[in-house]
Design a protein around this motif. Structure first.
Motif: not given
Ligand SMILES: Nc1ncnc2c1ncn2[C@@H]1O[C@H](COP(=O)(O)OP(=O)(O)O)[C@@H](O)[C@H]1O
Ligand SMILES: [Mg+2]
Lengths: 244, 287
Positions: A27-33, A147-156, A184-195
């Motif tokens: 869902n919106n603003h979810d961070v799933v790992v 920088v790669a992360i900034v590039r990815a979020i540049m276009t919202d 990014l999490k604090d700013a409300g991004s919706t994130i799916l990440m493998a780690t």
């Protein structure tokens, strides 16, 4: 409506059934790992969502749009998703600022000046203001990955996919990248990440998903997964990665 | 990190001594190089001058008077070579890139174009430039479908056709050496296939093969002299006319010198660029 809805997704490479009926909702603003052993299918799942790999069966919905429909414009879908890979895939022939603004200019049609202004602002916010005019090979691994992360979020993007973004980094440099993800999490991004960073997963995840052999074996809050895993595969995996 | 003010550092006696030794050593190497070059040239000169036929050779190939008279017309011919080179280079850049891109296309839809490009490249890399010149320069005008054009034009077209094939192969190798992760990164940003090729893959691929491309350009620079076989009055043809009039070969030597003069800057530049690209890839450099 959920941002991402993965429904019974299957994917094989030859005889190798890499994804075997994966279901996942963000869902919106979810961070799933996503956690799981190497080869369990985490990257493949992320790549099917980004349409780099085509699913063999099942459906993936992005904000309600079926992006597995062959009639969909794949470039337009990818433009709605931000992706960062393990290896920092910055473009070595472009300066940092041009890397960051490329998609805004060439995909979203933003004019160069405004893209530049926004890119500069974002890079400055994440401590990269000094590096604007440098080429990527002049940056440390941690800086490149930021920088790669900034590039990815540049276009919202509606959704951010991060695939083991710290695995190729010196341990010293992991912290600065993870700090950025926290931001990014604090700013409300919706994130799916493998780690593989279990401590980080526990800290930022709203939900932790354990994959094994192309299936989701167990999913839940970080406390539920890390403190009282129910499935034997999860217990075994956690015992191995946390040396208990 | 190199942050913070550098600390003042007193260079040690040991290092000063080493620097002193190195600068002496390099002065000595320069001296040795100059001496050996002078000695070598002197030996060659003495041997040459003492060959039995030297006086004849000197008269026939290094005749100052004849050379001076022939020079203006050869220079004018060279101007034609330079123009031919200019247009051929543009043609090769466009057509060679097109061929390279066609050969790099994936997917069954593109099979016919890919196959055509492959056949073309195989053919024109195999056929001697001279034969292409004859076939294009004498054959195509004989079809009587094109307006009459100067021999130099057909010559330039022939050179373009041949070199496009060589350059296409060089470019293709460059394009394919770009790692697929770069493509994926570009597509992930939403860039289309074409934009990915144009903005990410080709710029990186071309960069890697710049020395090879410059090499092809250098050899094209001299091969534009072949247009003379079609009757275009270029430097070689102009020299030939002078030779026929005087029965003396000095004009050929003049033409050769002029070709060398226009190619040397570029060959030096090519070496320089290649060396710089190498050194950027290998940091360190004691060995
Ligand atoms: N392009 C591919 N071709 C063939 N096999 C692949 C490909 N990508 C991944 N695989 C296989 O899929 C399995 C899962 O890989 P991956 O999704 O990368 O796992 P993880 O990211 O969890 O380590 C592995 O066995 C891997 O060898
Ligand atoms: Mg992986």
């Amino acid at each position: 409506m959920s941002v991402l809805d993965v429904r019974n997704v299957w994917k094989s490479f030859g005889d190798n059934a890499v994804l075997q009926g994966v279901d996942l909702t963000l869902n919106n603003h979810d961070v799933v790992v996503l956690i799981g052993a190497s080869g369990s299918g985490k990257s493949t799942l992320l790549r099917t969502i980004n349409l780099i790999e085509r699913v063999d069966d099942g459906q993936i919905l992005l904000s309600g749009d079926d992006i597995t429909d062959p009639r969909i414009d794949t470039d337009a879908v990818r433009a709605r998703i931000g992706v960062v890979f393990q290896q920092f895939n910055l473009f070595p022939h472009m300066r940092v600022i041009d890397n960051v603004t490329l998609a805004a200019r060439k995909v979203h049609g933003e004019d160069a000046d405004s893209a530049r202004a926004r890119g500069t602002e974002l890079l400055e916010r994440f401590g990269l203001g000094e590096k604007l005019r440098d080429y990527p090979d002049r940056l440390s691994g941690g800086q490149q990955q930021r920088v790669a992360i900034v590039r990815a979020i540049m276009t919202d993007p509606e959704l951010l996919l991060l695939d083991e973004i710290t695995s190729a980094l010196d341990p010293m440099l992991v912290g600065e990248v993870l700090d950025l993800v926290r931001g990014l999490k604090d700013a409300g991004s919706t994130i799916l990440m493998a780690t593989h960073e279990m401590a980080f997963a526990r800290e930022v995840a709203d939900r932790v998903v354990f994959m094994h052999g192309g299936r989701i074996i167990e999913a839940g809050t970080p406390e539920a997964i890390f403190d009282s895993p129910q499935q034997p595969e999860t217990q075994e995996f956690l015992a191995r990665v946390t040396h208990r | 990190m190199t942050d913070g003010a550098p600390q003042a550092h007193q260079v040690s006696e040991l290092e000063l001594e080493r620097r002193h030794y190195r600068s002496n050593a390099s002065r000595r190497s320069i001296l040795i190089a100059v001496t050996s070059t002078v000695a070598f040239v002197a030996v060659v000169w003495v041997v040459l001058v003492n060959t039995p036929g030297w006086e004849d050779v000197k008269y026939t190939f290094f005749n100052w008077e004849i050379g001076k008279d022939a020079f203006p017309s050869i220079l004018e011919g060279l101007w034609l070579n330079i123009r031919a080179l200019f247009f051929a280079a543009i043609g090769v850049a466009v057509f060679g890139t097109l061929l390279a891109v066609l050969r790099s296309l994936r997917g069954p839809v593109w099979f016919p174009l890919r196959a055509l490009a492959t056949i073309y490249v195989d053919m024109f890399r195999g056929v001697p430039v001279l034969i292409v010149l004859f076939l294009v320069g004498f054959g195509i005008p004989a079809l009587d479908i094109f307006p009459r054009m100067d021999a130099a034009v057909w010559g330039t077209i022939s050179i373009t056709l041949c070199y496009s094939a060589y350059v296409a192969e060089v470019l293709r190798a460059g394009i394919e050496s770009v790692h697929s992760s770069q493509r994926i990164a570009a597509r992930s940003l939403g860039l289309s296939h074409g934009k990915t090729l144009r903005m990410v893959v080709i710029p990186q691929g071309v960069r890697r093969v710049i020395p090879a491309l410059m090499n092809d350009f250098v050899s094209m620079q001299k091969d534009v002299g072949l247009i003379s076989v079609l009757g275009a009055v270029d430097a070689i043809r102009a020299a030939q006319i002078e030779v026929a009039a005087t029965y003396n070969f000095t004009p050929y030597v003049i033409a050769a010198l002029l070709f060398i003069v226009i190619s040397v800057p570029l060959t030096r530049l090519t070496d320089y660029v290649a060396a710089r690209m190498n050194s950027r890839e290998q940091i360190g450099g004691v060995v």
